[in-house]
Design a protein around this motif. Sequence first.
Motif, PDB file in Angstrom:
ATOM      1  N   VAL A 183      74.245  32.374 -67.767  1.00 54.70           N
ATOM      2  CA  VAL A 183      75.420  32.034 -68.565  1.00 54.70           C
ATOM      3  C   VAL A 183      75.363  30.550 -68.922  1.00 54.70           C
ATOM      4  CG1 VAL A 183      76.888  33.849 -67.621  1.00 54.70           C
ATOM      5  CG2 VAL A 183      76.753  31.629 -66.451  1.00 54.70           C
ATOM      6  N   THR A 184      76.347  30.096 -69.675  1.00 57.62           N
ATOM      7  CA  THR A 184      76.395  28.695 -70.103  1.00 57.62           C
ATOM      8  C   THR A 184      77.778  28.116 -69.837  1.00 57.62           C
ATOM      9  OG1 THR A 184      77.171  29.203 -72.341  1.00 57.62           O
ATOM     10  CG2 THR A 184      74.768  29.240 -71.956  1.00 57.62           C
ATOM     11  N   PHE A 185      77.890  26.811 -70.044  1.00 56.51           N
ATOM     12  CA  PHE A 185      79.198  26.161 -69.927  1.00 56.51           C
ATOM     13  C   PHE A 185      80.188  26.762 -70.936  1.00 56.51           C
ATOM     14  CE2 PHE A 185      77.385  21.908 -68.182  1.00 56.51           C
ATOM     15  CZ  PHE A 185      77.362  22.440 -66.903  1.00 56.51           C
ATOM     16  N   SER A 186      79.684  27.190 -72.065  1.00 52.50           N
ATOM     17  CA  SER A 186      80.550  27.782 -73.091  1.00 52.50           C
ATOM     18  C   SER A 186      81.219  29.052 -72.578  1.00 52.50           C
ATOM     19  CB  SER A 186      79.746  28.095 -74.353  1.00 52.50           C
ATOM     20  OG  SER A 186      79.270  26.901 -74.950  1.00 52.50           O
ATOM     21  N   ASP A 187      80.493  29.788 -71.739  1.00 52.06           N
ATOM     22  CA  ASP A 187      81.075  31.005 -71.162  1.00 52.06           C
ATOM     23  C   ASP A 187      82.258  30.659 -70.270  1.00 52.06           C
ATOM     24  OD1 ASP A 187      79.260  33.062 -72.202  1.00 52.06           O
ATOM     25  OD2 ASP A 187      77.746  32.067 -70.975  1.00 52.06           O
ATOM     26  N   LEU A 188      82.147  29.543 -69.541  1.00 46.29           N
ATOM     27  CA  LEU A 188      83.257  29.113 -68.696  1.00 46.29           C
ATOM     28  C   LEU A 188      84.426  28.647 -69.553  1.00 46.29           C
ATOM     29  CD1 LEU A 188      84.368  28.583 -65.881  1.00 46.29           C
ATOM     30  CD2 LEU A 188      83.287  26.321 -65.938  1.00 46.29           C
ATOM     31  N   SER A 189      84.135  27.943 -70.627  1.00 50.33           N
ATOM     32  CA  SER A 189      85.195  27.487 -71.530  1.00 50.33           C
ATOM     33  C   SER A 189      85.937  28.667 -72.135  1.00 50.33           C
ATOM     34  CB  SER A 189      84.593  26.618 -72.640  1.00 50.33           C
ATOM     35  OG  SER A 189      84.019  25.444 -72.109  1.00 50.33           O
ATOM     36  N   THR A 190      85.198  29.727 -72.440  1.00 50.26           N
ATOM     37  CA  THR A 190      85.815  30.935 -72.990  1.00 50.26           C
ATOM     38  C   THR A 190      86.775  31.556 -71.988  1.00 50.26           C
ATOM     39  OG1 THR A 190      83.898  31.391 -74.387  1.00 50.26           O
ATOM     40  CG2 THR A 190      85.366  33.244 -73.913  1.00 50.26           C
ATOM     41  N   LEU A 191      86.380  31.560 -70.715  1.00 43.45           N
ATOM     42  CA  LEU A 191      87.251  32.098 -69.667  1.00 43.45           C
ATOM     43  C   LEU A 191      88.568  31.339 -69.601  1.00 43.45           C
ATOM     44  CD1 LEU A 191      84.947  32.779 -66.558  1.00 43.45           C
ATOM     45  CD2 LEU A 191      86.104  34.453 -67.995  1.00 43.45           C
ATOM     46  N   ILE A 192      88.480  30.027 -69.760  1.00 43.87           N
ATOM     47  CA  ILE A 192      89.682  29.196 -69.677  1.00 43.87           C
ATOM     48  C   ILE A 192      90.616  29.491 -70.841  1.00 43.87           C
ATOM     49  CG2 ILE A 192      90.550  26.827 -69.777  1.00 43.87           C
ATOM     50  CD1 ILE A 192      89.248  27.512 -67.133  1.00 43.87           C
ATOM     51  N   ASN A 193      90.039  29.672 -72.009  1.00 41.84           N
ATOM     52  CA  ASN A 193      90.841  29.855 -73.225  1.00 41.84           C
ATOM     53  C   ASN A 193      91.294  31.294 -73.440  1.00 41.84           C
ATOM     54  OD1 ASN A 193      90.564  27.107 -73.966  1.00 41.84           O
ATOM     55  ND2 ASN A 193      88.524  27.530 -74.803  1.00 41.84           N
ATOM     56  N   GLU A 194      90.573  32.232 -72.837  1.00 44.75           N
ATOM     57  CA  GLU A 194      90.910  33.647 -72.989  1.00 44.75           C
ATOM     58  C   GLU A 194      90.994  34.297 -71.617  1.00 44.75           C
ATOM     59  OE1 GLU A 194      87.995  35.396 -75.545  1.00 44.75           O
ATOM     60  OE2 GLU A 194      88.163  33.809 -77.049  1.00 44.75           O
ATOM     61  N   PRO A 195      92.141  34.158 -70.943  1.00 40.64           N
ATOM     62  CA  PRO A 195      92.291  34.658 -69.575  1.00 40.64           C
ATOM     63  C   PRO A 195      91.831  36.107 -69.416  1.00 40.64           C
ATOM     64  CG  PRO A 195      94.204  33.374 -70.183  1.00 40.64           C
ATOM     65  CD  PRO A 195      93.377  33.516 -71.433  1.00 40.64           C
ATOM     66  N   GLN A 196      91.071  36.352 -68.361  1.00 37.87           N
ATOM     67  CA  GLN A 196      90.512  37.668 -68.058  1.00 37.87           C
ATOM     68  C   GLN A 196      90.142  37.706 -66.585  1.00 37.87           C
ATOM     69  OE1 GLN A 196      86.194  37.743 -69.639  1.00 37.87           O
ATOM     70  NE2 GLN A 196      87.212  36.187 -70.911  1.00 37.87           N
ATOM     71  N   PRO A 197      89.827  38.895 -66.056  1.00 37.73           N
ATOM     72  CA  PRO A 197      89.425  38.981 -64.645  1.00 37.73           C
ATOM     73  C   PRO A 197      88.241  38.061 -64.356  1.00 37.73           C
ATOM     74  CG  PRO A 197      89.849  41.161 -65.537  1.00 37.73           C
ATOM     75  CD  PRO A 197      89.895  40.214 -66.700  1.00 37.73           C
ATOM     76  N   ILE A 198      88.214  37.486 -63.159  1.00 38.34           N
ATOM     77  CA  ILE A 198      87.142  36.560 -62.785  1.00 38.34           C
ATOM     78  C   ILE A 198      85.821  37.324 -62.694  1.00 38.34           C
ATOM     79  CG2 ILE A 198      86.350  34.868 -61.108  1.00 38.34           C
ATOM     80  CD1 ILE A 198      89.006  34.148 -62.464  1.00 38.34           C
ATOM     81  N   PRO A 199      84.819  36.958 -63.491  1.00 42.39           N
ATOM     82  CA  PRO A 199      83.540  37.684 -63.496  1.00 42.39           C
ATOM     83  C   PRO A 199      82.676  37.370 -62.277  1.00 42.39           C
ATOM     84  CG  PRO A 199      83.426  35.828 -64.995  1.00 42.39           C
ATOM     85  CD  PRO A 199      84.842  35.879 -64.507  1.00 42.39           C
ATOM     86  N   GLU A 200      81.722  38.255 -61.988  1.00 45.37           N
ATOM     87  CA  GLU A 200      80.848  38.099 -60.825  1.00 45.37           C
ATOM     88  C   GLU A 200      80.008  36.833 -60.911  1.00 45.37           C
ATOM     89  OE1 GLU A 200      80.689  39.847 -57.936  1.00 45.37           O
ATOM     90  OE2 GLU A 200      82.535  40.729 -58.736  1.00 45.37           O
ATOM     91  N   TRP A 201      79.573  36.488 -62.114  1.00 44.98           N
ATOM     92  CA  TRP A 201      78.720  35.304 -62.227  1.00 44.98           C
ATOM     93  C   TRP A 201      79.452  34.037 -61.793  1.00 44.98           C
ATOM     94  CZ3 TRP A 201      80.492  31.416 -65.280  1.00 44.98           C
ATOM     95  CH2 TRP A 201      81.319  31.727 -66.371  1.00 44.98           C
ATOM     96  N   PHE A 202      80.759  33.978 -62.084  1.00 48.01           N
ATOM     97  CA  PHE A 202      81.517  32.808 -61.658  1.00 48.01           C
ATOM     98  C   PHE A 202      81.701  32.812 -60.142  1.00 48.01           C
ATOM     99  CE2 PHE A 202      85.428  30.636 -60.475  1.00 48.01           C
ATOM    100  CZ  PHE A 202      85.171  29.375 -60.992  1.00 48.01           C
TER     101      PHE A 202
END
Length: 307
Positions: A206-225
Amino acid sequence: MMINTLSVSYQVCSDIMKNHSKSFYQAFKNLPPDRFRGVTAIYAFCRFVDDLVDEKDESVLVNNYLTELKLLAETTNFRDSASEELIRLPWWSAFVDTVEKYQVSTKAIMDQLLGQESDQCFEFFETFSDLELYCRRVAGSVGAMLWPMLAKESCLNDEKQADYLEICYQLGIALQLTNILRDVGEDLRQRQRIYLPKYLFIQEGVTFSDLSTLINEPQPIPEWFKNIWCHLSLVSNKYYELFEKNIHIFHKDCQVSLLSAARIYHAIEEEVISSGYDCLYQRHYTSHYKRLTILKQVNKELSSSIL
């Protein structure tokens, strides 16, 4: 007159610590008076440097202070070479007196300055070594500066000073890692900063952008995180364990406070885990009941051991 002036400076330091960190004040107030005053002086210095980097509109002033303080740390001459601007700071004479009286590590002082300076021009960490160096500087250095005041009497002149300083650095690293693991969402949302090292994202594909997406679009915490978070948590666990094994090197009058504070802070990671690793959308604390339970357990453990 000088004694009175110095006394006033120490009182200023005490007030700074009491006003900005009641928990820190409570943790060390039972130390012998001279040592406690030294702790307050170091705290006042760290508070000043930490506040400096927040002065975004005074970048020239900030850089001037940091440059001068680094030069003083390099020459180890805080008393005779300081500018009028520093000398006029009400906590300065107490800080200089403490550095001289307790032979505070000037390397630790320099580490603190370099760490705070790096926050001025923040850059993402590529490797864990980059992150650890940052934690070592901004947090580990505080423990190393305080060591002469927190040390057990028999350890102060022991030949193992380098080993003892390293334990202090490691505790600071552990505390800073917990801080980072607690504030992932807040750091990104409010400061546009990601302290988690890039290599862990690469390992998870994954990338930092994937983390930014999580912040902006709340969703269940993924396994990679969760995997990234747990990797760093395991490292902090190791450092907390090393500190606990060496609690006996610290002054008897601050052992309970130190160990309790470390466990209470470490317990924040347990709270994050209990929430399903949700440090992205909420901020976690240890409950009042949990803190009391930890304090009671620490008192029981230390009172039943020969330290």
